[in-house]
Design a protein around this motif. Structure first.
Motif, PDB file in Angstrom:
ATOM      1  N   MET A 265       0.835  -1.208   0.000  1.00  0.00           N
ATOM      2  CA  MET A 265       0.000   0.000   0.000  1.00  0.00           C
ATOM      3  C   MET A 265       0.871   1.261   0.000  1.00  0.00           C
ATOM      4  N   SER A 268       2.356   1.866  -3.348  1.00  0.00           N
ATOM      5  CA  SER A 268       1.438   2.446  -4.351  1.00  0.00           C
ATOM      6  C   SER A 268       0.820   3.759  -3.866  1.00  0.00           C
ATOM      7  N   LYS A 270      -0.860   4.619  -1.341  1.00  0.00           N
ATOM      8  CA  LYS A 270      -2.153   4.631  -0.635  1.00  0.00           C
ATOM      9  C   LYS A 270      -1.796   4.802   0.837  1.00  0.00           C
ATOM     10  N   GLU A 277      -6.752   7.948   0.223  1.00  0.00           N
ATOM     11  CA  GLU A 277      -7.119   6.525   0.229  1.00  0.00           C
ATOM     12  C   GLU A 277      -6.115   5.673   1.005  1.00  0.00           C
ATOM     13  N   THR A 281     -11.690   5.164   1.847  1.00  0.00           N
ATOM     14  CA  THR A 281     -11.560   6.232   0.848  1.00  0.00           C
ATOM     15  C   THR A 281     -12.082   7.506   1.477  1.00  0.00           C
ATOM     16  N   SER A 292     -12.336   1.360   1.194  1.00  0.00           N
ATOM     17  CA  SER A 292     -11.720   1.483  -0.134  1.00  0.00           C
ATOM     18  C   SER A 292     -12.201   0.353  -1.053  1.00  0.00           C
ATOM     19  N   ASP A 293     -12.391   0.675  -2.345  1.00  0.00           N
ATOM     20  CA  ASP A 293     -12.854  -0.325  -3.343  1.00  0.00           C
ATOM     21  C   ASP A 293     -12.039  -1.612  -3.270  1.00  0.00           C
ATOM     22  N   LYS A 294     -10.753  -1.456  -3.061  1.00  0.00           N
ATOM     23  CA  LYS A 294      -9.816  -2.587  -3.037  1.00  0.00           C
ATOM     24  C   LYS A 294     -10.229  -3.645  -1.998  1.00  0.00           C
ATOM     25  N   PHE A 295     -10.860  -3.185  -0.907  1.00  0.00           N
ATOM     26  CA  PHE A 295     -11.176  -4.120   0.193  1.00  0.00           C
ATOM     27  C   PHE A 295     -12.666  -4.425   0.296  1.00  0.00           C
TER      28      PHE A 295
END
Ligand code: NAD
Length: 297
Positions: A265, A268, A270, A277, A281, A292-295
């Protein structure tokens, strides 16, 4: 008596430290390499003062006086030239801090105390690059500085009793409660907090539970005001990673190894709230906590 304070670093912590000193009638010079960060810090302080006005803790007039007590500077030499206390709150990176303490030591008056707000870097090592190790100390404020009551005061190997006593009294003058620690990796606060945050990230990484479940369990189950993943976003994931690396290296114990998910993270960018983010988010203007969309499953 200390009246002139220079704060190095105008990020998350530096603006809060400048705010609290100015609110207690100290003259503050806020220093950063980035003019943009300095401007952002002043507007954050103004916003936080507005919040204090809404809560009827201070008046409009007091806000104006507090802001007048803070000047900004991008040149560290000029910024510390008349300081009686320097509080360094720059990026959690050892080589940056060693360089800053060398510069501050060269430019600050001989009786000036040099304090670091570091979360985990050795005060003794920082002190060793100066000509005044007995005047170097840890003054570890908590985030958000205007709200949190604790100052962890960290004695380096050479810190004098006089300097410790001065910083303890000064912390009380700021309305804070000082607590003393000795200089070992992570001191007290982060030696205990970071393994918990890291374990929460491992728990997510190993799909034991999702972001919301982990934070809810720790909030409601342990009566923590914030879950560990939200807290990590709040602190900054880059700051959490740096502290874990220092604990890991300092103790040589694999139990402190940062979770690979945290490492990815940070790689990248984040980093949590500061980049918009992390595990959640942060949408401009929204107070809702959105995973966050990722999780999201
Ligand atoms: P941050 O990334 O928000 O801000 C760091 C600031 O330092 C930036 O504005 C950057 O421009 C500035 N900076 C970097 N190099 C500099 C230099 N050479 N000269 C002047 N300014 C420089 O970081 P932060 O979260 O405010 O953390 C600052 C310190 O406070 C770190 O040591 C951190 O461990 C500690 N701390 C952080 C928290 C937290 O919750 N974030 C809590 C307690 C202590």
């Amino acid at each position: 008596m200390i009246k002139n304070v220079s704060v190095i670093g105008a990020g998350t912590m530096g603006n809060g430290i400048a705010h609290v000193f100015a609110q207690h009638q100290f003259t503050v010079t806020l220093i950063d390499i980035s003019e943009q960060q300095l401007q952002k810090a002043i507007s954050t302080i103004a916003k936080n003062l507005d919040r204090q006005i809404t809560k009827e803790l201070i008046s409009e007039e007091q806000k104006a006086v507090i802001l007048q007590h803070i000047q900004t500077e991008t040149n560290i030499g000029k910024g510390v030239a008349t300081a009686q206390l320097v509080v360094e709150a720059a990026t959690e990176n050892e080589s940056i801090k060693l360089q800053l303490f060398k510069q501050a030591d060269e430019a600050a008056p001989p009786d000036c105390i040099l304090a670091s707000n570091t979360s985990s870097i050795s005060i003794t090592k920082i002190a060793s690059v100066t000509s005044r190790p007995q005047q170097v100390i840890g003054m570890h404020f908590m985030n958000p500085v205007p709200v949190m009551k604790l100052v962890e005061v960290i004695n380096g190997y050479a810190t004098s009793n006089f300097v410790t006593g001065t910083i303890v009294e000064l912390s009380k003058q700021l309305g804070k409660t000082p607590a003393l620690a000795n200089d070992y990796p992570g001191f007290v606060a982060n030696r205990i907090l970071m393994p918990m945050i890291n374990e929460a990230i491992y728990t997510l990484h190993e799909s034991v539970a999702g972001v919301e479940a982990i934070d809810t369990i720790m909030k409601l189950g342990m009566a923590h005001p914030m879950g560990p993943l939200q807290l990590a976003d709040f602190i900054g994931l880059d700051v959490c990673l740096s502290i874990l690396q220092i604990l890991h290296k300092g103790f040589g114990n694999p139990k402190y190894a940062p979770c690979p998910l945290l490492v990815n993270m940070v790689a990248s960018q984040k980093l949590g709230i500061k980049t918009g983010e992390g595990f959640y988010t942060y949408l401009a203007g929204s107070k809702d906590l959105v995973v966050s969309d990722k999780f999201r499953k």
